[in-house]
Design a protein around this motif. Structure first.
Motif, PDB file in Angstrom:
ATOM      1  N   ALA A 147       0.846  -1.196   0.000  1.00 29.00           N
ATOM      2  CA  ALA A 147       0.000   0.000   0.000  1.00 29.00           C
ATOM      3  C   ALA A 147       0.880   1.244   0.000  1.00 29.00           C
ATOM      4  N   GLY A 148       0.520   2.213  -0.802  1.00 36.87           N
ATOM      5  CA  GLY A 148       1.291   3.448  -0.868  1.00 36.87           C
ATOM      6  C   GLY A 148       2.474   3.388  -1.804  1.00 36.87           C
ATOM      7  N   ALA A 149       2.521   2.386  -2.681  1.00 36.41           N
ATOM      8  CA  ALA A 149       3.632   2.288  -3.632  1.00 36.41           C
ATOM      9  C   ALA A 149       3.648   3.526  -4.539  1.00 36.41           C
ATOM     10  N   PRO A 150       4.810   4.138  -4.728  1.00 37.75           N
ATOM     11  CA  PRO A 150       4.901   5.372  -5.541  1.00 37.75           C
ATOM     12  C   PRO A 150       4.860   5.058  -7.032  1.00 37.75           C
ATOM     13  N   VAL A 151       3.724   4.598  -7.527  1.00 36.50           N
ATOM     14  CA  VAL A 151       3.652   4.082  -8.890  1.00 36.50           C
ATOM     15  C   VAL A 151       3.908   5.163  -9.936  1.00 36.50           C
ATOM     16  N   ARG A 152       3.464   6.382  -9.684  1.00 39.50           N
ATOM     17  CA  ARG A 152       3.681   7.434 -10.680  1.00 39.50           C
ATOM     18  C   ARG A 152       5.172   7.715 -10.838  1.00 39.50           C
ATOM     19  N   ASP A 153       5.888   7.830  -9.732  1.00 42.84           N
ATOM     20  CA  ASP A 153       7.323   8.096  -9.813  1.00 42.84           C
ATOM     21  C   ASP A 153       8.059   6.936 -10.477  1.00 42.84           C
ATOM     22  N   ILE A 154       7.685   5.717 -10.097  1.00 41.52           N
ATOM     23  CA  ILE A 154       8.344   4.548 -10.690  1.00 41.52           C
ATOM     24  C   ILE A 154       8.109   4.505 -12.191  1.00 41.52           C
ATOM     25  N   PHE A 155       6.861   4.710 -12.589  1.00 39.96           N
ATOM     26  CA  PHE A 155       6.522   4.668 -14.017  1.00 39.96           C
ATOM     27  C   PHE A 155       7.268   5.754 -14.778  1.00 39.96           C
ATOM     28  N   ALA A 156       7.285   6.974 -14.232  1.00 40.35           N
ATOM     29  CA  ALA A 156       7.973   8.078 -14.900  1.00 40.35           C
ATOM     30  C   ALA A 156       9.466   7.790 -15.038  1.00 40.35           C
ATOM     31  N   GLU A 157      10.066   7.206 -14.002  1.00 41.09           N
ATOM     32  CA  GLU A 157      11.492   6.881 -14.057  1.00 41.09           C
ATOM     33  C   GLU A 157      11.784   5.841 -15.130  1.00 41.09           C
ATOM     34  N   ARG A 158      10.929   4.815 -15.204  1.00 39.13           N
ATOM     35  CA  ARG A 158      11.132   3.760 -16.202  1.00 39.13           C
ATOM     36  C   ARG A 158      10.931   4.296 -17.623  1.00 39.13           C
ATOM     37  N   VAL A 159       9.953   5.159 -17.789  1.00 40.04           N
ATOM     38  CA  VAL A 159       9.702   5.762 -19.103  1.00 40.04           C
ATOM     39  C   VAL A 159      10.910   6.583 -19.539  1.00 40.04           C
TER      40      VAL A 159
END
Length: 404
Positions: free
Chosen positions: A175-187
């Motif tokens: 819960a609370g995983a920073p998915v937006r930051d992770i996705f942006a970094e991978r992109v």
């Protein structure tokens, strides 16, 4: 001379300020011709023509060089407008309980290419999103198309402005995983250009359906859907997605529709989330969900292929009644002018539309006075298309700045 120059500059500025609204009109299919574009923008024909020409020069739309008129119409034929099928794309991705999918999506909500991913979603969101982006990057490499952004749909409420997945109940993610930051970094690491966005999957499905599908034209649109697991809801108000003060609005899955029902992940019992999803249907029908296919596909196949079986019909009626009860409560609170249903709920509506509409009408104050239209979602992969809408939004807001 100065007066003429000022007039020309003013017209140019007006035209540029109309680029975004004009592109959105073509993108959503509301301006199929230059005449309609002129009327919708409230500008002169010359300005509308200049705006269309600029959008065509940017590679975003096409203007038919041979104007035509519909059969039986009168007046001067108008140039037809359409999105450019060879123009830029965005990377769209969706993660759900049974896997993920990456896609390239053009303007108009058109899916250009897709790449289905793994069946089992790992507990590490960084690993999963890395695989999603890698699949998207490969699609982009093969297509040779310009990418202007990326969007991700996840089966969780996404808190704003942090971009964290607060309750990925049907994934093993923390819960609370920073998915937006992770996705942006991978992109960014994959060399994919443009900004990256993340949102809740049902919110994005509602956005896509409002712009391109069954919700087009609605002012106050309620979307309720069950995907692979659980139930989500979304609301579009006055043409804009309503996500509440911090992105957490419309958690409709936790409306109680059966007080003595199944335990819910939220700690309550008998929530819409566990009473009307594919697992609930398969269980009520006495079927073993089985590991060989997704729960959603298994439930769909059962409903379509064995509806004459008494146990299947009884299970469907049970879910329809509980779904109708939940929808009636939402109608009383939100007073939408249209309801659209997705996932297995769309199949339940198709199976017995009269029963569902009767339950909603009987249980809702406003339903008795005329009823709220209840329609099936019409877009395949609408959460993917909605994720693409997030990525297209900066281009729709200001095409020149976004494509500079």
């Amino acid at each position: 001379m100065n007066g003429k120059a000022t007039t020309t500059r003013t017209r140019l500025e007006r035209g540029r300020s109309a680029l975004g609204p004009a592109l959105e009109l073509v993108h959503t299919g509301r301006a199929p011709t230059r005449a309609v574009l002129t009327a919708e923008l409230g500008v002169t024909r010359a300005t509308a023509g200049a705006v269309a020409a600029e959008l065509e020069a940017l590679g975003l739309i096409r203007v038919d060089s041979r104007p035509g008129a519909a059969a039986g119409s009168q007046g001067r034929p108008s140039h037809r407008l359409s999105v450019d099928d060879t123009g830029p794309v965005v990377l769209a991705a969706q993660v759900h309980a049974d896997g993920f999918r990456a896609a390239l999506v053009g303007l108009g909500g058109r899916i250009v290419a897709t790449a289905p991913g793994c069946v089992t979603v790992q507990a590490d969101p960084a690993q999963v999103l890395g695989e999603v982006v890698d699949a998207g990057a490969e699609l982009l490499r093969r297509s040779g198309r310009r990418c202007v952004g990326a969007g991700l749909a996840v089966p969780s409420a996404v808190a704003e402005p942090e971009g964290t997945a607060l309750n990925p109940l049907h994934l093993a993610w923390p819960a609370g995983a920073p998915v937006r930051d992770i996705f942006a970094e991978r992109v960014s690491a994959a060399g994919i250009t443009g900004p990256a966005f993340t949102g809740n999957d049902v919110n994005l499905a509602a956005l896509a359906e409002h712009r391109h599908g069954a919700g087009r034209g609605a002012q106050h649109l309620l979307c309720v859907a069950t995907g692979h697991r659980g139930v989500g809801g979304a609301l579009v108000l006055d043409g804009r997605l309503h996500s509440g003060s911090s992105g957490l609005a419309l958690e409709v899955g936790h409306l109680t529709v059966n007080p003595e029902g199944r335990p819910c992940h939220c700690g309550s019992r008998g929530c819409l989330d566990v009473e009307t999803d594919p697992l609930a249907f398969l269980t009520a029908a006495g079927r073993n969900p089985g590991p060989e296919v997704s729960l959603l596909q298994r439930a769909r196949d059962l409903l379509r292929g064995e509806y004459d079986d008494p146990s299947v019909r009884a299970a469907a009626e049970e879910l329809i009644d509980r779904l109708g009860l939940g929808l009636a409560g939402l109608v009383n609170i939100l007073n939408p002018d249209r309801i659209i249903l997705g996932g297995l709920h769309r199949e339940l509506l198709d199976a017995d539309p009269d029963r569902l509409r009767a339950v909603v009408a009987d249980r809702s104050l406003w339903g008795r006075s005329g009823g709220v239209p209840i329609l099936a979602c019409t877009l395949d992969h609408n959460s993917l298309v909605g994720a693409a809408e997030l990525a297209w939004q900066p281009v729709l807001d200001d095409p020149l700045a976004a494509l500079a």
